[in-house]
Design a protein around this motif. Structure first.
Motif, mmCIF file in Angstrom:
data_model
loop_
_atom_site.group_PDB
_atom_site.id
_atom_site.type_symbol
_atom_site.label_atom_id
_atom_site.label_comp_id
_atom_site.label_asym_id
_atom_site.label_seq_id
_atom_site.Cartn_x
_atom_site.Cartn_y
_atom_site.Cartn_z
ATOM 1 N N VAL A 178 18.027 54.425 63.505
ATOM 2 C CA VAL A 178 16.954 53.777 62.739
ATOM 3 C C VAL A 178 17.276 53.711 61.248
ATOM 4 O O VAL A 178 16.666 52.933 60.510
ATOM 5 C CB VAL A 178 15.602 54.494 62.944
ATOM 6 N N GLN A 179 18.213 54.542 60.812
ATOM 7 C CA GLN A 179 18.545 54.615 59.381
ATOM 8 C C GLN A 179 20.024 54.936 59.265
ATOM 9 O O GLN A 179 20.578 55.682 60.082
ATOM 10 C CB GLN A 179 17.691 55.713 58.708
ATOM 11 N N GLU A 180 20.677 54.356 58.269
ATOM 12 C CA GLU A 180 22.085 54.665 58.019
ATOM 13 C C GLU A 180 22.315 54.861 56.530
ATOM 14 O O GLU A 180 21.556 54.361 55.692
ATOM 15 C CB GLU A 180 22.985 53.537 58.523
ATOM 16 N N GLY A 181 23.385 55.581 56.227
ATOM 17 C CA GLY A 181 23.785 55.756 54.844
ATOM 18 C C GLY A 181 23.092 56.925 54.165
ATOM 19 O O GLY A 181 22.183 57.552 54.711
ATOM 20 N N CYS A 182 23.557 57.206 52.953
ATOM 21 C CA CYS A 182 23.051 58.366 52.227
ATOM 22 C C CYS A 182 23.123 58.119 50.729
ATOM 23 O O CYS A 182 24.141 57.651 50.221
ATOM 24 C CB CYS A 182 23.874 59.603 52.588
ATOM 25 N N ASP A 183 22.019 58.443 50.045
ATOM 26 C CA ASP A 183 21.958 58.347 48.580
ATOM 27 C C ASP A 183 21.980 59.715 47.917
ATOM 28 O O ASP A 183 21.773 59.823 46.717
ATOM 29 C CB ASP A 183 20.673 57.627 48.155
ATOM 30 N N LYS A 184 22.226 60.788 48.691
ATOM 31 C CA LYS A 184 22.059 62.134 48.160
ATOM 32 C C LYS A 184 23.284 62.620 47.379
ATOM 33 O O LYS A 184 23.167 63.411 46.460
ATOM 34 C CB LYS A 184 21.758 63.116 49.300
ATOM 35 N N PHE A 185 24.470 62.217 47.787
ATOM 36 C CA PHE A 185 25.726 62.569 47.115
ATOM 37 C C PHE A 185 25.893 64.085 46.954
ATOM 38 O O PHE A 185 26.151 64.596 45.872
ATOM 39 C CB PHE A 185 25.837 61.862 45.759
#
Length: 471
Positions: A178-185
């Motif tokens: 349902v969700q992909e990727g990451c902005d948390k780094f």
């Protein structure tokens, strides 16, 4: 970070019904999202004439769907590719062609280096591009192709719904991304570089996929995302929906009895989602909530953007909302700068929170991440000793939790035949395998089971007497 090497050669295709079926061997590594991606690649290639095989030697097409999270992931893939090259050479000697594909996160990170190091590879494709596989394979017949650019189009718009018989063969539990990727780094992690920024699928498309699965007999759905609780997809009302609201909608799909989601980030564990664990019966009382470390100094160096107190507060609120909830987590030991006191703080947090299950690893540098460039790298011997101590504690907690279930009655979703004749196997609400003596006709049903014993990794039980009388 990416490069494209290809030769756009068009080849005339024979009518599909005239072409012989070919065999696809796909091996997936790492996370559940990779398992989902592997199924979608299989579904996508079926109309192009490929049927899945479990035998590498028979394969006309070999796909290694890779993961970059584990230590020395790339080297392990090159070792596997050496074996694949031998098979490709042997088949070529017999007049048979074999195409070799490296997909997934190692492909995204490695790009052209993979083709340069292993000449048997025909195609390198990143995790956001596998919807282009049929076209890319045609182009790769002329020369190696590398496609690791992040596409403009949404890959989910191009994926194929498999025939019902295929879904039924996969079982009564399924994954849905349902969700992909990451902005948390986080400073130890390559995911933002290999999977891209956080994006969420629209609610209606997810509901449609889940409805198709339910129509084929699926009873349990696990929602997947790199940061699944950061879900912020467009709803049918044009507004942004949260994961909690999505779960409530999916619980309304006829046939869906159980919902799970993974993997979560503490910073996205909002009040609505915590309340869903209280209010939504379909949402299972088991949550994977990685903390990574119990020391504030290390959490800061990891760029986790939460501290120990915040994590403890989330756990308290979850247990207030759902007293039966059990927690799982991830831990990294030996992150740069981790002192004896920092590691002791991790052990202390584990003892305070208590976990039903956990994954724990020694820190290993990932090229291109900030952690790899940090000072105060921890000696390997220290990491080994700390990991052993942590795993001893976590294993003791896992065993204690499993023992606490003996004598309790749990709802078990039966999924398949058991290990022995006359047994069937299912999953508890807490994801443990449960073995029960019962007929295969009960596969697909959720029934109360009294837990009578346990092994190292599974539980044993018996159907409640009233259920036995109905057989």
């Amino acid at each position: 970070m990416t490069e494209t090497i290809d030769l756009p050669v068009e080849t005339a295709a024979e009518p599909q019904n005239a072409a012989p079926r070919r065999k696809l061997f796909i091996k997936s590594y790492g996370c559940q999202m990779n398992a989902y991606d592997a199924q979608k690649m299989t579904d996508l290639l079926a109309p192009a004439g490929f049927d899945e095989t479990q035998t590498l030697d028979d394969a006309d097409l070999v796909i290694l769907n890779t993961c970059h999270i584990r230590e020395r992931a790339a080297e392990k893939i090159f070792s596997e590719l050496g074996k694949v090259r031998e098979v490709k050479d042997a088949r070529r000697a017999g007049g048979l062609a074999t195409q070799v594909v490296v997909a997934g996160c190692v492909a995204q990170a490695g790009g052209g280096e993979i083709v340069r190091r292993q000449k048997a590879v025909d195609l390198v494709v990143g995790p956001q591009n596998y919807h282009r596989l049929p076209e890319l394979l045609r182009r790769a017949e002329a020369m190696p192709v590398i496609d690791t650019e992040f596409p403009v189009e949404d890959k989910f718009d191009f994926l194929v719904t498999p025939p019902r018989r295929v879904t039924q063969a996969r079982g009564v539990a399924a994954f849905v991304t349902v969700q992909e990727g990451c902005d948390k780094f986080c400073t130890f992690c390559v995911v933002p570089y290999t999977r891209g920024a956080e994006v969420s699928r629209p609610v209606e498309k997810i509901v449609a996929e889940v409805a198709d699965l339910a129509a084929a007999g699926v009873r349990e759905i696990t929602l997947l995302g790199q940061n699944v609780n950061a879900y912020h997809g467009e709803g049918p009302d044009g507004r942004v929906w949260s994961l909690a609201k999505l779960c409530a909608r999916l619980a309304e799909v006829p046939g869906i009895a159980r919902l799970r989601y993974t993997t979560s980030h503490p910073n996205d564990m909002d009040g609505d989602l915590i309340a869903a664990h209280r209010d939504l019966p379909a949402l299972m009382p088991y949550l994977h909530l990685p903390v990574q470390s119990g020391a504030d100094a290390i959490l800061s160096r990891m760029n986790r953007k939460h501290d120990r107190a915040a994590y403890r507060d989330i756990v308290r609120r979850l247990r207030d909302a759902c007293p039966d909830i059990a927690l799982s987590s991830d831990f990294i030991v030996g992150f740069p700068g981790e002192s004896d006191a920092d590691f002791a703080a991790t052990l202390d947090l584990v003892q305070e929170v208590t976990f039903a299950s956990a994954f724990s690893f020694k820190y290993s540098p990932r090229p291109g991440t900030p952690g790899a460039e940090m000072d105060e790298q921890v000696p390997e011997a220290v990491k080994v000793a700390r990991l052993a101590a942590l795993q001893e504690l976590l294993d003791a907690q896992r065993l204690a939790f499993n023992r606490s279930l003996v004598g309790r009655t749990l709802a078990v979703l039966f999924e398949k035949k058991g290990r022995h004749v006359g047994q069937i196997a299912g999953r508890s609400p807490y994801l443990q395998p449960v073995q029960v003596e019962a007929p295969e006709a009960l596969i697909g049903r959720i029934l109360p089971v009294e837990i009578t014993g346990l092994a190292s990794n599974s539980l044993f039980g018996r159907l409640m007497p009233e259920e036995t009388q109905r057989l």
